[in-house]
Design a protein around this motif. Structure first.
Motif, PDB file in Angstrom:
ATOM      1  N   PRO A  39       0.833  -1.193   0.000  1.00 42.03           N
ATOM      2  CA  PRO A  39       0.000   0.000   0.000  1.00 42.03           C
ATOM      3  C   PRO A  39       0.869   1.245   0.000  1.00 42.03           C
ATOM      4  CG  PRO A  39      -0.419  -1.348   1.947  1.00 42.03           C
ATOM      5  CD  PRO A  39       0.793  -1.905   1.289  1.00 42.03           C
ATOM      6  N   ILE A  40       0.521   2.206  -0.838  1.00 47.23           N
ATOM      7  CA  ILE A  40       1.297   3.445  -0.902  1.00 47.23           C
ATOM      8  C   ILE A  40       0.465   4.637  -0.456  1.00 47.23           C
ATOM      9  CG2 ILE A  40       2.768   2.502  -2.709  1.00 47.23           C
ATOM     10  CD1 ILE A  40       1.376   4.374  -4.692  1.00 47.23           C
ATOM     11  N   GLN A  41      -0.835   4.479  -0.570  1.00 49.64           N
ATOM     12  CA  GLN A  41      -1.718   5.537  -0.064  1.00 49.64           C
ATOM     13  C   GLN A  41      -3.027   4.886   0.331  1.00 49.64           C
ATOM     14  OE1 GLN A  41      -4.839   5.422  -2.597  1.00 49.64           O
ATOM     15  NE2 GLN A  41      -4.687   7.516  -1.824  1.00 49.64           N
ATOM     16  N   GLU A  42      -3.769   5.559   1.187  1.00 45.70           N
ATOM     17  CA  GLU A  42      -5.110   5.075   1.521  1.00 45.70           C
ATOM     18  C   GLU A  42      -6.085   6.220   1.423  1.00 45.70           C
ATOM     19  OE1 GLU A  42      -6.326   2.281   4.361  1.00 45.70           O
ATOM     20  OE2 GLU A  42      -4.371   1.326   4.490  1.00 45.70           O
ATOM     21  N   GLY A  43      -7.337   5.862   1.215  1.00 49.98           N
ATOM     22  CA  GLY A  43      -8.395   6.859   1.169  1.00 49.98           C
ATOM     23  C   GLY A  43      -8.526   7.500  -0.192  1.00 49.98           C
ATOM     24  N   CYS A  44      -9.502   8.379  -0.321  1.00 51.11           N
ATOM     25  CA  CYS A  44      -9.791   8.987  -1.614  1.00 51.11           C
ATOM     26  C   CYS A  44     -10.447  10.343  -1.407  1.00 51.11           C
ATOM     27  CB  CYS A  44     -10.719   8.066  -2.404  1.00 51.11           C
ATOM     28  SG  CYS A  44     -10.878   8.553  -4.124  1.00 51.11           S
ATOM     29  N   ASN A  45     -10.001  11.328  -2.201  1.00 50.59           N
ATOM     30  CA  ASN A  45     -10.582  12.678  -2.112  1.00 50.59           C
ATOM     31  C   ASN A  45     -11.606  12.953  -3.191  1.00 50.59           C
ATOM     32  OD1 ASN A  45      -8.888  13.166  -0.001  1.00 50.59           O
ATOM     33  ND2 ASN A  45      -7.473  14.487  -1.116  1.00 50.59           N
ATOM     34  N   HIS A  46     -11.864  11.950  -4.056  1.00 51.24           N
ATOM     35  CA  HIS A  46     -12.677  12.287  -5.222  1.00 51.24           C
ATOM     36  C   HIS A  46     -14.167  12.400  -4.949  1.00 51.24           C
ATOM     37  CE1 HIS A  46      -9.599  12.748  -8.102  1.00 51.24           C
ATOM     38  NE2 HIS A  46      -9.049  11.587  -7.800  1.00 51.24           N
ATOM     39  N   CYS A  47     -14.651  11.668  -3.966  1.00 53.87           N
ATOM     40  CA  CYS A  47     -16.073  11.778  -3.641  1.00 53.87           C
ATOM     41  C   CYS A  47     -16.998  11.514  -4.827  1.00 53.87           C
ATOM     42  CB  CYS A  47     -16.384  13.133  -3.013  1.00 53.87           C
ATOM     43  SG  CYS A  47     -15.587  13.291  -1.422  1.00 53.87           S
TER      44      CYS A  47
ATOM     45  N   LYS B 155     -24.059  -3.856 -10.495  1.00 61.46           N
ATOM     46  CA  LYS B 155     -25.307  -3.090 -10.405  1.00 61.46           C
ATOM     47  C   LYS B 155     -25.102  -2.007  -9.361  1.00 61.46           C
ATOM     48  CE  LYS B 155     -28.063  -7.166 -10.397  1.00 61.46           C
ATOM     49  NZ  LYS B 155     -29.225  -7.842  -9.846  1.00 61.46           N
ATOM     50  N   TYR B 156     -25.601  -0.833  -9.652  1.00 63.04           N
ATOM     51  CA  TYR B 156     -25.507   0.250  -8.664  1.00 63.04           C
ATOM     52  C   TYR B 156     -26.167  -0.184  -7.350  1.00 63.04           C
ATOM     53  CZ  TYR B 156     -26.668   4.294  -5.974  1.00 63.04           C
ATOM     54  OH  TYR B 156     -26.811   5.150  -4.914  1.00 63.04           O
ATOM     55  N   SER B 157     -25.461   0.069  -6.259  1.00 63.84           N
ATOM     56  CA  SER B 157     -25.946  -0.310  -4.936  1.00 63.84           C
ATOM     57  C   SER B 157     -25.929   0.940  -4.051  1.00 63.84           C
ATOM     58  CB  SER B 157     -25.001  -1.398  -4.399  1.00 63.84           C
ATOM     59  OG  SER B 157     -25.145  -1.595  -3.030  1.00 63.84           O
ATOM     60  N   PRO B 158     -27.104   1.385  -3.579  1.00 57.95           N
ATOM     61  CA  PRO B 158     -27.116   2.610  -2.760  1.00 57.95           C
ATOM     62  C   PRO B 158     -26.396   2.371  -1.436  1.00 57.95           C
ATOM     63  CG  PRO B 158     -29.347   1.916  -3.407  1.00 57.95           C
ATOM     64  CD  PRO B 158     -28.432   0.803  -3.757  1.00 57.95           C
ATOM     65  N   ARG B 159     -25.503   3.268  -1.069  1.00 59.81           N
ATOM     66  CA  ARG B 159     -24.701   3.107   0.140  1.00 59.81           C
ATOM     67  C   ARG B 159     -24.940   4.246   1.119  1.00 59.81           C
ATOM     68  NH1 ARG B 159     -24.455  -0.481   1.444  1.00 59.81           N
ATOM     69  NH2 ARG B 159     -22.456  -0.976   2.334  1.00 59.81           N
ATOM     70  N   PRO B 160     -24.899   3.927   2.420  1.00 56.28           N
ATOM     71  CA  PRO B 160     -25.049   4.988   3.413  1.00 56.28           C
ATOM     72  C   PRO B 160     -23.916   6.021   3.262  1.00 56.28           C
ATOM     73  CG  PRO B 160     -24.406   2.899   4.448  1.00 56.28           C
ATOM     74  CD  PRO B 160     -24.702   2.604   3.027  1.00 56.28           C
ATOM     75  N   HIS B 161     -24.158   7.230   3.683  1.00 56.64           N
ATOM     76  CA  HIS B 161     -23.184   8.336   3.648  1.00 56.64           C
ATOM     77  C   HIS B 161     -22.837   8.780   2.224  1.00 56.64           C
ATOM     78  CE1 HIS B 161     -22.559   7.119   7.801  1.00 56.64           C
ATOM     79  NE2 HIS B 161     -22.238   5.921   7.370  1.00 56.64           N
ATOM     80  N   THR B 162     -23.612   8.356   1.209  1.00 58.35           N
ATOM     81  CA  THR B 162     -23.297   8.792  -0.159  1.00 58.35           C
ATOM     82  C   THR B 162     -24.446   9.627  -0.729  1.00 58.35           C
ATOM     83  OG1 THR B 162     -24.289   6.834  -1.201  1.00 58.35           O
ATOM     84  CG2 THR B 162     -21.948   6.687  -0.634  1.00 58.35           C
ATOM     85  N   ALA B 163     -24.081  10.543  -1.623  1.00 58.48           N
ATOM     86  CA  ALA B 163     -25.080  11.447  -2.204  1.00 58.48           C
ATOM     87  C   ALA B 163     -26.052  10.714  -3.128  1.00 58.48           C
ATOM     88  CB  ALA B 163     -24.372  12.564  -2.963  1.00 58.48           C
ATOM     89  N   ALA B 164     -25.531   9.730  -3.885  1.00 56.77           N
ATOM     90  CA  ALA B 164     -26.387   9.095  -4.897  1.00 56.77           C
ATOM     91  C   ALA B 164     -27.535   8.318  -4.262  1.00 56.77           C
ATOM     92  CB  ALA B 164     -25.547   8.174  -5.778  1.00 56.77           C
ATOM     93  N   ALA B 165     -27.333   7.843  -3.032  1.00 54.11           N
ATOM     94  CA  ALA B 165     -28.389   7.069  -2.369  1.00 54.11           C
ATOM     95  C   ALA B 165     -29.642   7.913  -2.183  1.00 54.11           C
ATOM     96  CB  ALA B 165     -27.884   6.546  -1.025  1.00 54.11           C
ATOM     97  N   LEU B 166     -29.468   9.240  -2.153  1.00 55.51           N
ATOM     98  CA  LEU B 166     -30.613  10.133  -1.918  1.00 55.51           C
ATOM     99  C   LEU B 166     -31.185  10.700  -3.224  1.00 55.51           C
ATOM    100  CD1 LEU B 166     -29.004  12.110   1.069  1.00 55.51           C
ATOM    101  CD2 LEU B 166     -30.558  10.140   1.198  1.00 55.51           C
ATOM    102  N   MET B 167     -30.575  10.325  -4.358  1.00 56.18           N
ATOM    103  CA  MET B 167     -31.041  10.903  -5.632  1.00 56.18           C
ATOM    104  C   MET B 167     -32.376  10.308  -6.048  1.00 56.18           C
ATOM    105  SD  MET B 167     -27.598  11.081  -7.936  1.00 56.18           S
ATOM    106  CE  MET B 167     -26.206  12.097  -7.449  1.00 56.18           C
TER     107      MET B 167
END
Ligand code: SAH
Length: 421
Positions: A133-141, A318-330
């Motif tokens: 591992p060289i980095q963790e996490g993601c800023n792209h949102c 298949k798209y899966s709605p996830r908690p804490h994500t914007a698309a789940a509320l679209m």
């Protein structure tokens, strides 16, 4: 990443005198190392916990580590009262605490840093493929993605630490290095003299090691394929001619809603540059079908790009709605039925691409890396430079892990080959 985390967890527990068992009934400590990226993965964790809590010894400690631990937090203890520990992806180095204090409930889902890398024991025997591992996490949102929540914001490890791990892997048996990160090509580390290091610098330093013959990295964000990184495909023959560069959708309208780069022309330009740097390069992608509001026309654009780029080795979901994500509320969420039909259509196209590419490999000679025996024990499984599986009849003599193989047959799933003496 989870394979890597699992290896580090076992190495750490071995230091505490533990050994692995395949049988739940024998275990004193049971850990589920979890993924939360789609709802199905999370559901599987809870159904497995339900089974395990009934099957395990009364005294056995039971817990979850990784992204479901982070997603559920303290609620996990409410759902499964038998749980002893819930440790997020940045805190599994705290596991020994539960061995020392088995009567407590251990909860740690901190995301504050990468201190785990300093606390874990150094690997003393590396598998032939070393994940680093060289980095963790993601800023792209990306609006569908739970990763920024479960793995946190981007943090790059110090260049010298990664180089030390790479050298250590090479000295202890690694032949292939796979650099890992949720946004691996976003790697940026500035040392105290202000010098900036990128993934291309890590590739160069790994390529200098004579023990290392193959280098790859995953997973990449398209617009972070900078020219210095593309140049590596030209300069470093050890870098495999295969790249996972997820596009997710072929529709600019949906990509915009996903908060992904939506200039398809710019994406194709990167593919073009990669091909100029390494004419034999193959690209794979991840796809999501049935994102909220995806129309038949949007989906047709996904099929079109998949056909045009001729992706190999791709993943589709298949798209899966996830908690804490914007698309789940679209609004305009797509029905399961439509998602299934679209997935099937995309899969059959991707499978056809894969089959065509596999068949085009017949009669080619490739240097492949041995993964070990297949289930029957009669064959060996190799990985080609394109990460295809190649099955070879097991010779009577000892073989080296790297072998020149002539491809003799192919289907959608795998290749067959013969070792060239
Ligand atoms: N760059 C990240 C992405 C991991 S998720 C990483 O490597 O950690 C891998 C793939 O899962 C993504 O590329 C995407 O295609 C898919 N995915 C992520 N979130 C999803 C969701 N909510 N529903 C369906 N698929 C998803």
């Amino acid at each position: 990443m989870n394979v890597y985390d699992g290896q580090r967890i076992s190495a750490m527990l071995e230091k505490h005198g533990m050994t692995q068992t395949e049988d739940v009934k024998d275990a004193d400590l049971i850990i589920l190392n979890t993924c939360a990226v789609r709802a199905k993965a999370t559901d599987k964790v809870y159904s497995a916990l339900g089974r395990i809590r009934r099957a395990k010894k009364e005294s056995a400690l039971l817990g979850i580590v990784g992204c479901v631990a982070r997603e559920s937090g303290g609620d996990a203890f409410k759902r499964i009262p038998e749980l002893n520990f819930v440790l997020g992806p940045q805190s599994y180095h705290k596991l020994p605490e539960i061995i020392k204090n088995p009567d407590t409930k251990l909860l740690n889902i901190d995301m504050s840093g990468l201190e785990k890398f300093d606390e874990l024991p150094q690997i003393t025997k590396s598998p032939t493929v070393a994940y680093i591992p060289i980095q963790e996490g993601c800023n792209h949102c990306c609006t569908y993605c739970i990763v920024p929540y479960t793995r946190g914001r981007e943090l790059s490890r110090p260049f010298d630490d990664v180089v030390r791990d790479t050298i250590n892997a090479a000295k202890t048996g690694a032949i292939e290095i796979c650099f890992l990160g949720q946004n691996v090509n976003g790697y940026k580390y500035t040392d105290k003299n202000g010098k900036l290091y990128r993934l291309s610098d890590l590739i160069k330093s790994a390529a200098e090691l004579p023990e290392i013959h193959r280098i790859r990295f995953t997973s990449s964000y398209p617009t972070e394929m900078t020219d210095d990184l593309i140049e590596m495909f030209k300069q470093e023959p050890k870098l495999l001619p295969f790249l996972n560069m997820p596009i997710q959708s072929g529709s600019p309208r949906i990509l915009k809603k996903m908060n992904r780069p939506n200039d398809i022309g710019a994406y194709k330009d990167i593919v073009q540059k990669l091909k100029l740097a390494r004419p034999d390069i193959q690209i794979s992608s991840d796809f999501i079908v049935g994102f909220p509001d995806e129309t038949d026309e949007d989906f047709a654009e996904t099929l079109r790009i998949a056909r045009e780029i001729k992706y190999i080795n791709s993943y589709s979901f298949k798209y899966s709605p996830r908690p804490h994500t914007a698309a789940a509320l679209m609004s305009n969420q797509i029905s399961e039925q439509i998602k299934s039909v679209r997935l099937q259509q995309l899969d059959s196209l991707l499978n056809e691409n894969q089959r065509e590419f596999n068949i085009s490999c017949i009669d080619r000679e490739m240097i492949c890396l041995c993964e070990g025996p297949d289930k029957t024990g009669r064959n060996l499984i190799f990985r080609t430079p394109y990460m295809q599986q190649c099955i070879v009849e097991k010779p009577n003599t000892e073989i080296q892990p790297l072998q020149k193989i002539k491809i003799t047959d192919a289907n959608k799933a795998s290749l067959r080959g013969e070792i060239i003496k």
